[in-house]
Design an enzyme around this catalytic site. Structure first.
Site, short mmCIF file in Angstrom:
data_model
loop_
_atom_site.label_atom_id
_atom_site.label_comp_id
_atom_site.label_asym_id
_atom_site.label_seq_id
_atom_site.Cartn_x
_atom_site.Cartn_y
_atom_site.Cartn_z
N ASP A 287 10.21 14.77 -10.48
CA ASP A 287 9.97 14.17 -9.18
C ASP A 287 8.79 14.83 -8.48
O ASP A 287 8.59 16.05 -8.59
CB ASP A 287 11.25 14.30 -8.34
CG ASP A 287 11.08 13.79 -6.92
OD1 ASP A 287 10.82 12.59 -6.76
OD2 ASP A 287 11.19 14.61 -5.99
N GLU A 334 6.34 11.93 -12.36
CA GLU A 334 6.32 10.96 -11.24
C GLU A 334 5.04 11.20 -10.45
O GLU A 334 4.99 12.00 -9.54
CB GLU A 334 7.57 11.14 -10.37
CG GLU A 334 7.76 10.05 -9.33
CD GLU A 334 7.19 10.45 -7.97
OE1 GLU A 334 6.16 9.83 -7.58
OE2 GLU A 334 7.73 11.34 -7.32
N ASP A 384 12.81 3.90 -4.66
CA ASP A 384 12.18 3.95 -3.34
C ASP A 384 11.50 2.63 -2.94
O ASP A 384 11.10 2.49 -1.78
CB ASP A 384 11.12 5.06 -3.29
CG ASP A 384 11.74 6.44 -3.15
OD1 ASP A 384 12.86 6.54 -2.61
OD2 ASP A 384 11.10 7.42 -3.57
#
Length: 486
Positions: A287, A334, A384
């Site tokens: 992440d 990511e 998201d």
């Protein structure tokens, strides 16, 4: 050969006790996606949910959240004397209700476990060898003793135990052992489920947050690795500057790393985190990868993330160490958001797969209408983003027509737009294609997982009531996947 996966947070499964968990519905889901031709199941972090029920503010990078423990499996294993009643399926998770409901049964299971611990003595002793286990038991016990206040607000004798071990823990021994039991059951049930997935040729894509929560065992135990004051309050906090999600940026509140201290200890803090995640998952999504290059720091006095500065992280040094010590772990970077070229250079230097989000990168009028290199993962969206259906419906008519013309040119003509986007994603050059289940089923933003920069009960709470619609599509999905395997 190209691989296809489904993005579905574990808690969003159609579990029968108010939340998705490690029970039979998870095994059924694996059976369904296998028959549909998929190779991967991507989930969100399984760590104990912190502030706002966000999996990115966990109480620990190693421990798991007890809400994922299956009560029906506890009953089958003889740790419960009765099979708990099923709860009416709803499309939202009531976390407080679930914790209270499951907590009563977990305490009963613990009492039964104490009576019959000999039956699992060997596996339990092996689990106790994990470095985090006892410390997390102490951390969460003391946290509960202090009405869930952050560790930096505890009485000094409790706050300082992690350093001086002076506090007598005997009065809390049974409570600590209960927390250890919960972690043992979590680990055992998860590894059994992962084994079943792997046996059926399904790889689990996990997710490790870049930052840890201030109120966590990570920070309490490793205060020297964070930019915090002597009283435990942060000197600097994490976030990102204004972006497409928010004109004031995102003020996450996580403490900033003290990279100098982490480097002095040969990056052991990060190596341990990544190694353990490599044990829990087959592939680990990193992440907020851009923060391994440069990260945004905000002073706590600032109410928004507008004011801050970019600082450099020792990404090359860290990943040299990672590649030398964690050779068997596969990572996905990511690399989304406002990115400077050096982030991609770092990613490519270590041959990590990046992420391509179709709804963000689709340019139907351009010859190179989407940049999806082979060493990447294509998504219609992530947890998201808006669902692909809501995103498409909000486009103006000209943009919609441009996309329809592009799909027609590519020979994509299905019954509905979400199926078109699924086939379009599968046609990309990316080695991996992972699609949120919401986009496979054509759901609107009512099923969105998270809206960044907002604090809302809808975030992280969507739950499927049934997988019947996915079952109905398995032949179509398999056909599209197999057609685009090359």
């Amino acid at each position: 050969m190209k691989k296809a996966g489904i993005l579905l947070p574990l808690q969003s499964l159609n579990g029968e006790h108010g939340v998705g968990d490690f029970g039979k519905k998870a095994y059924e889901f694996i059976d369904i996606i296998k028959k549909s031709g998929f190779d991967m199941w991507q989930i969100l972090p399984l760590n104990p949910l912190g502030y706002g029920n966000s999996p990115y503010q966990p109480y620990s990078s190693f421990a798991g959240d007890e809400i994922y423990i299956s009560l029906e499996l506890l009953y089958e294993d003889g740790l419960l004397c009765e099979n708990p009643p099923k709860i009416e399926q709803k499309d939202r998770i009531d976390y407080n209700f679930v914790r209270e409901f499951k907590g009563k049964y977990l305490k009963n299971a613990y009492e039964n476990f104490k009576k019959n611990k000999g039956n699992e003595k060997k596996s339990y002793k092996e689990f106790l060898k994990f470095e985090f286990v006892y410390k997390y038991g102490v951390f969460i016990t003391l946290k509960k003793e202090n009405n869930l206040k952050s560790w930096n607000e505890w009485p000094d004798e409790m706050k300082n135990w992690i350093k001086d071990k002076k506090l007598d823990l005997k009065p809390y021994e049974d409570k600590i052992n209960y927390e250890i039991f919960v972690q043992y059951i979590f680990y055992r049930q998860w590894m059994k489920l992962k084994k079943y997935a792997n046996k059926n040729n399904i790889k689990i894509v996990g997710d490790i947050p870049f930052y840890v929560g201030l109120d966590s065992l990570d920070v309490w135990e490793n205060q020297q690795y964070f930019e915090i004051k002597s009283d435990g309050r942060p000197k600097l906090i994490a976030g990102v500057p204004p972006d497409n999600f928010s004109i004031t940026g995102q003020r996450w509140g996580n403490p900033i790393y003290n990279w100098e201290k982490i480097r002095e200890d040969d990056f052991s803090f990060w190596i341990k985190r990544l190694a353990y995640n490599g044990k829990l998952y087959d592939i680990v999504r990193l992440d907020h990868f851009r923060a391994f290059d440069t990260y945004w720091v905000i002073y706590p006095k600032n109410e928004t993330a507008i004011e801050g500065e970019w600082l450099f992280a020792p990404g090359y040094e860290l990943f040299e160490k990672v590649q030398n010590e964690l050779k068997g772990v596969e990572f996905i970077a990511e690399d989304l958001g406002e990115i400077r070229p050096e982030v991609y250079e770092l990613r490519d230097y270590f041959k990590l797969k990046g992420m391509v989000i179709i709804q963000e990168f689709l340019r139907p009028k351009e010859e190179n209408y989407i940049n999806a290199p082979k060493n990447s993962v294509s998504y219609t969206g992530t947890h998201d983003n808006k669902t692909i259906k809501s995103w498409y419906e909000e486009l103006d008519e000209n943009n919609k027509k441009d996309i329809e013309k592009l799909f027609e040119k590519l020979g994509i003509q299905n019954k509905n737009i979400n199926d078109d986007f699924f086939e379009f994603a599968m046609q990309r050059e990316s080695e991996y294609v992972i699609i949120p289940l919401q986009d496979i089923l054509g759901l609107t933003d009512q099923a969105r997982i998270n809206e960044p920069a907002t604090l809302d009960d809808k975030n992280w709470s969507f739950k499927f009531k049934s997988m019947d619609k996915l079952k109905e599509k398995k032949e179509f999905l398999k056909e599209i996947i197999e057609k685009n395997r090359k």
